[in-house]
Design a protein around this motif. Structure first.
Motif, short mmCIF file in Angstrom:
data_model
loop_
_atom_site.label_atom_id
_atom_site.label_comp_id
_atom_site.label_asym_id
_atom_site.label_seq_id
_atom_site.Cartn_x
_atom_site.Cartn_y
_atom_site.Cartn_z
N ILE B 19 0.84 -1.21 0.00
CA ILE B 19 0.00 0.00 0.00
C ILE B 19 0.87 1.25 0.00
O ILE B 19 0.65 2.18 -0.77
N ILE B 20 1.91 1.25 0.85
CA ILE B 20 2.75 2.44 0.97
C ILE B 20 3.54 2.67 -0.33
O ILE B 20 3.60 3.78 -0.85
N THR B 26 3.88 9.34 -0.59
CA THR B 26 3.94 9.13 0.85
C THR B 26 5.34 8.77 1.30
O THR B 26 5.79 9.22 2.34
N TRP B 27 6.02 7.91 0.54
CA TRP B 27 7.32 7.50 1.04
C TRP B 27 8.47 8.27 0.41
O TRP B 27 9.55 8.36 0.99
N ILE B 28 8.25 8.86 -0.77
CA ILE B 28 9.36 9.59 -1.39
C ILE B 28 9.53 10.98 -0.77
O ILE B 28 10.66 11.42 -0.57
N THR B 29 8.43 11.63 -0.41
CA THR B 29 8.53 12.99 0.12
C THR B 29 9.47 13.10 1.32
O THR B 29 10.39 13.92 1.31
N TRP B 107 8.65 1.46 9.12
CA TRP B 107 10.12 1.49 9.23
C TRP B 107 10.76 0.99 7.94
O TRP B 107 11.71 1.58 7.43
N ILE B 108 10.22 -0.10 7.38
CA ILE B 108 10.79 -0.65 6.15
C ILE B 108 10.67 0.35 5.00
O ILE B 108 11.59 0.50 4.20
N SER B 109 9.54 1.05 4.94
CA SER B 109 9.34 1.94 3.79
C SER B 109 9.90 3.34 4.01
O SER B 109 10.12 4.07 3.05
N HIS B 110 10.11 3.73 5.26
CA HIS B 110 10.63 5.08 5.51
C HIS B 110 12.01 5.08 6.17
O HIS B 110 12.88 5.84 5.77
N GLY B 111 12.17 4.27 7.20
CA GLY B 111 13.44 4.26 7.92
C GLY B 111 14.58 3.66 7.10
O GLY B 111 15.67 4.22 7.03
#
Lengths: 209, 227
Positions: B19-20, B26-29, B107-111
């Motif tokens: 989804i993310i 959502t995750w690139i910004t 965490w996986i998609s942002h951290g």
């Protein structure tokens, strides 16, 4: 033991406005209850209370004699709630959405394709939910009813945006549910076209049922 | 009913990550924000390379912290709007497990992208190999804590419309210990001092928040739904 959902003197206030008070009802296995009332009379709130999301200000809801907030785990396993907002992820496909809900409800099913076919969503099963029409989204929600073996169905306006065929699907599902001694509480304005007596709870000013 | 928690955890996390990743902004910004902030510092400070290397830990950590706060607001917001939270609340699985899937996928998609891009940014800030390793290790320990603690705040403010600065103001005090120890390790590595105790402290933060954050997030979501 047959299943029984009881509303004991339920009251709910929003700010200083009383939505309903002293609501008392016993719903036995194999019964459909239609909740009626004008807009803002508390139909959705009543359903959210029955689902255990909101605590009533007084009174309680019991499932087979046990308060649903105390016996939550057991109740959740036997209940399915389909609310106003669909709970569908727009960027997952129809199939992925259904398999996610399937995992969340703890139900192992290998036959999601059959369910999708029954719901009439076969042609769009690999299309993201964001491209579906309102009626198709509603069908996707109703598809959940097919794999859930829940006894209690809480449906908030299940027939909005549905076409005749969708309506027929809903009616078939409800009929089978009743035959299997299920319970359904449905908030809707429209008359339910079932060959079955439907009890009604009126909210708001129309207390004379 | 036989429930397999681990299987469910992996399956749900997979869906969440999908989804993310499909909503790219959502995750690139936050990631672009992180890169931009760090890149601007060498330009603004000029050619003083020692000053740059001295400032690097603070710059990178503050940027990572702010990038996490930016991304945190989305964690439960969409779920609430789409009515998906109701589904989580009536799931047969405990709410804390579901909260943990949200945190893990966050965490996986942002951290993780922040950590992966960090060596490159470290080079830009004139860090040596030893300091680069310290940077990666501190971020590896620190970013899960940021996601875990942030999720509590995100769950608490989920019903607040246009919350703006409420979430950052709520979270920053709890982020300060991680910031202090994260930058502390890097400064001490720079000065060749022993850092093992600091790493142990960071590890303790991870374990502590791993135990409490999912429970508290679950409770906060339950409160949010009853509003």
């Amino acid at each position: 033991m047959t299943d029984q959902l009881c509303l004991h003197d339920l009251s709910f206030k929003r700010k200083h406005h009383v939505l309903f008070s002293k609501l008392h009802h016993t719903i036995n296995a194999g019964e459909i209850i239609q909740v009626r009332g004008h807009n803002g009379s508390g139909k959705s709130t009543l359903l959210r209370i029955l689902a255990g999301f909101i605590e009533p200000h007084s009174g309680m809801v019991t499932w087979n004699g046990l308060c649903i907030s105390k016996d939550r785990e057991n109740y959740i396993e036997n209940m399915i709630y389909i609310g106003h907002s669909n709970g569908i992820k727009p960027n997952l496909t129809v199939y992925e959405n259904l398999s996610l809900t399937c995992i969340l409800t703890g139900f192992q099913s290998k036959d999601l394709h059959i369910i999708i076919k029954k719901a009439g969503l076969e042609a769009v099963s690999h299309i993201r939910a964001q491209y579906l029409s309102a009626g198709q989204l509603r069908r996707l929600c109703l598809a959940r009813l097919m794999f859930a073996s829940s006894t209690v169905w809480l449906l908030d306006e299940p027939n909005t945006a549905l076409d005749d065929e969708g309506q027929g699907l809903l009616n078939t599902l409800l009929r089978n549910h009743i035959i299997n001694h299920g319970i359904a509480v449905i908030a809707t304005h429209q008359a339910l076209l079932l060959n079955h007596t439907v009890k009604t709870i009126f909210l708001g000013d129309h207390h004379a049922a | 009913m036989q429930l397999n928690y681990l299987h469910a955890f992996i399956q749900i996390t997979k869906h969440e990550i999908k989804i993310i990743l499909r909503s790219r902004f959502t995750w690139i910004t936050p990631l672009v924000f992180y890169i931009m902030v760090v890149c601007l510092f060498p330009l603004a400070i000029g050619h003083d390379q020692t000053l740059l290397a001295n400032m690097a830990p603070g710059v990178i950590w503050v940027a990572a912290l702010l990038a996490t706060i930016i991304s945190m607001g989305h964690v439960f917001r969409n779920d609430f709007d789409e009515g998906y939270l109701d589904l989580l609340l009536v799931s047969t699985y405990p709410l804390s497990l579901l909260a943990l899937t949200k945190i893990t996928s966050h965490w996986i998609s942002h951290g993780l992208p922040l950590i992966l891009i960090s060596p490159l940014l470290g080079l830009l800030l004139n860090l040596n190999t030893e300091e680069l390793c310290a940077l990666i290790f501190t971020l590896l320990l620190g970013t899960p804590v940021l996601s875990l603690i942030g999720a509590i705040g995100a769950a608490l403010t989920v019903t607040v419309r246009s919350n703006g600065l409420l979430l950052p103001m709520l979270m920053i005090p709890f982020y300060i210990p991680v910031l202090i120890f994260g930058t502390g390790i890097m400064i001490m590595t720079h000065n060749h001092e022993p850092v093992i105790a600091y790493y142990a402290m960071m590890g303790a933060f991870v374990l502590l928040s791993l135990v409490f954050a999912p429970l508290l997030t679950g409770q906060a979501l339950k409160i949010g739904a009853s509003g």
